[in-house]
Design an enzyme around this catalytic site. Structure first.
Site, PDB file in Angstrom:
ATOM      1  CD  GLU A  14      -3.068  -0.872   2.239  1.00 60.61           C
ATOM      2  OE1 GLU A  14      -3.788   0.154   2.119  1.00 60.61           O
ATOM      3  OE2 GLU A  14      -3.205  -1.706   3.139  1.00 60.61           O
ATOM      4  CG  ASP A 133       9.283   5.939 -13.113  1.00 65.09           C
ATOM      5  OD1 ASP A 133      10.264   6.516 -12.588  1.00 65.09           O
ATOM      6  OD2 ASP A 133       8.270   5.613 -12.481  1.00 65.09           O
TER       7      ASP A 133
END
Length: 517
Positions: A14, A133
């Site tokens: 998370e 990225d």
């Protein structure tokens, strides 16, 4: 329950902007990872729509890149007014977590990670996609030793409009190439710099330009050389070259792949005849699922429970080096290919490549002309028998030049699974969804400028060959020609011969168009 089939079980990770869940796909009876994108409360409808479109874009990009070191995206769902990305479930941890929780990795292991991710980047670049990225958090290390590149949310696509995103700093400052920090769009060489910084972190335990804040990191990347590595050994000189401030001073992908592979195999500095590693030299693969291609008017193809040895060296083949893959020698690509625009600069009507008379030779009972597909291809159908010509990869009809088309061809060949189980069906010719096994890539008689083949066999009842493919390149166009027979009227050699015959007709028609200009 998402979309009536994905049951969320428990969160795996998370963060502020979302979570990754362990979920059960109750339709295909398998575990998957579901990425939940959490949108800020009170977000206006336009921004919410933009966020959903961004996730859909990421899913489309990742799904079109088939490679063992690129995470597989199965599906995207919009539910509860936010997007959810359904991906293959990987067992392991990110490179960032692995190094931060434990210690820097051994040199040979870092080199092996580099080979896999470099190969994934080469496949993406061949398809016109720059990741933008690459960083330790976006490199996942599975428990079997496979390195997987994830998160294509910031990727740039060749020819894609960038209006509205100009001036945004995308990525983590420690892993953004200097030219991109200066406001340039960047390209493959920028991904190479980011990979160098990522591998530097893996072997040293710190970024190449350590700093106390993102702003300080930007300043150091722009003005200071990388800190000389202390633990990298034979890998050090390559890392420093990959981290060169100017793109033209960095090594080519081919050279970087050769050096990384030699270090991974414990032979730094040795002469290399063939860049691609043998299957025996690679880590064991874990069962994994490949992407579900977009449907073609009722035709479905679902990959499931595939066992495959990972292929980690696309780069050698894209430069014409003889390539050894899956234990078979695959024909060598042309050593020199033009970078100039190819002969096929507008979409080709694939339904016109095979005449009605020739179609009758392979499908005697055919009664309708070829039907265009939603992927820009064409298919001819009769009860139990079908003929199909599609762009390879799906939805991308050509490379801008013969060189780029060759790279697309190599990407397609290296993404072809050598063995495994799939479920597939083609309802319009009477083939219900059923289990099959794959073979490939296979050497075929010369067709066009270069070609390879692969086949599908029934896996449960008859065991017979049902579908044969020939993937061929003519100039800057790459196509997949498929001949399918599920009614038992032809044996395996006849089906393979049918696919090769149809591919020959296609190549001849394309060469005639090319000659006419």
């Amino acid at each position: 329950m998402l979309a009536g089939r994905y049951r969320l079980l428990n969160p795996l990770a998370e963060g502020d902007t979302g979570a990754v869940w362990l979920a059960a796909d109750e339709m295909l009876r398998r575990d998957v990872a579901v990425k939940e994108v959490r949108l800020p409360p009170g977000l206006d409808p336009v921004r919410r729509q933009e966020a959903c479109a961004s996730v859909l874009r990421e899913a489309n990009l990742a799904a079109r890149l088939k490679h063992p070191s690129i995470v597989t995206v199965h599906d995207v769902v919009i539910e509860h007014e936010r997007p959810w990305l359904v991906m293959e479930l990987l067992s392991g941890a990110s490179l960032e977590e692995t190094v931060s929780r434990r210690q820097p990795l051994p040199v040979h292991q870092v080199a092996r990670v580099g080979v896999g991710i470099l190969s994934a980047l080469a496949a993406a670049h061949a398809a016109g996609v720059v990741h933008r990225d690459v960083k330790p958090g976006n490199v996942f290390l599975t428990r079997t030793g496979r390195a997987v590149l994830t998160d294509f949310g910031f990727a740039a696509v060749e020819g894609e409009e960038t209006a509205g995103r100009t001036g945004q700093l995308i990525g983590s400052p420690n892993y953004i190439a200097p030219e991109r920090l200066r406001g340039e769009r960047g390209g493959p060489a920028s991904d190479l710099w980011s990979l160098g910084a990522t591998l530097y972190f893996a072997v040293e335990g710190t970024p190449p330009h350590p700093a106390e804040s993102p702003v300080a990191a930007i300043g150091r990347v722009l003005t200071d050389p990388a800190r000389p590595p202390e633990r990298a050994g034979h890998l050090g000189p390559l890392l420093m070259r990959m981290l060169a401030p100017r793109a033209e001073e960095r090594p080519s992908f081919e050279e970087a792949a050769r050096i990384l592979q030699e270090i991974a195999l414990g032979r730094p500095g040795a002469e290399v005849a063939v860049v691609s590693p043998s299957p025996e030299s690679l880590p064991p693969a874990e069962p994994e699922a490949a992407p579900v291609p977009a449907g073609n008017r009722g035709r479905t193809l679902v990959w499931a429970a595939v066992e495959v040895t990972a292929v980690v060296a696309v780069i050698a083949a894209t430069t014409g080096v003889a390539h050894f893959a899956f234990g078979r020698t695959v024909q060598q690509g042309p050593p020199r290919l033009s970078e100039k625009p190819g002969a096929f600069t507008v979409p080709v009507d694939l339904c016109e490549l095979i005449s009605a008379a020739d179609v009758k030779k392979l499908l005697p009972a055919v009664k309708t002309p070829g039907k265009p597909t939603n992927q820009g291809g064409c298919e001819w159908m009769s009860p139990g028998i079908g003929l199909d010509v599609q762009p390879a990869p799906p939805g991308k009809q050509w490379g801008k030049s013969p060189r780029q088309a060759h790279e697309l061809f190599v990407n397609q060949r290296n993404g072809t699974l050598p063995s495994g189980q799939i479920g597939w069906g083609w309802s319009e010719i009477g083939a219900a969804m059923h289990s099959a096994r794959t073979t490939g890539p296979l050497t075929v008689k010369p067709v066009g400028d270069e070609a390879f083949g692969y086949d599908l066999y029934d896996n449960r009842k008859t065991g017979r060959l049902e579908q044969s493919h020939v993937v061929l390149r003519v100039d800057n166009l790459v196509l997949d020609v498929t001949y399918t027979v599920v009614n038992g009227s032809k044996d395996g050699p006849a089906i393979q011969a049918g696919a090769h015959t149809a591919a020959t007709w296609v190549a001849q028609a394309l060469n005639k168009q090319k000659a006419r200009g």
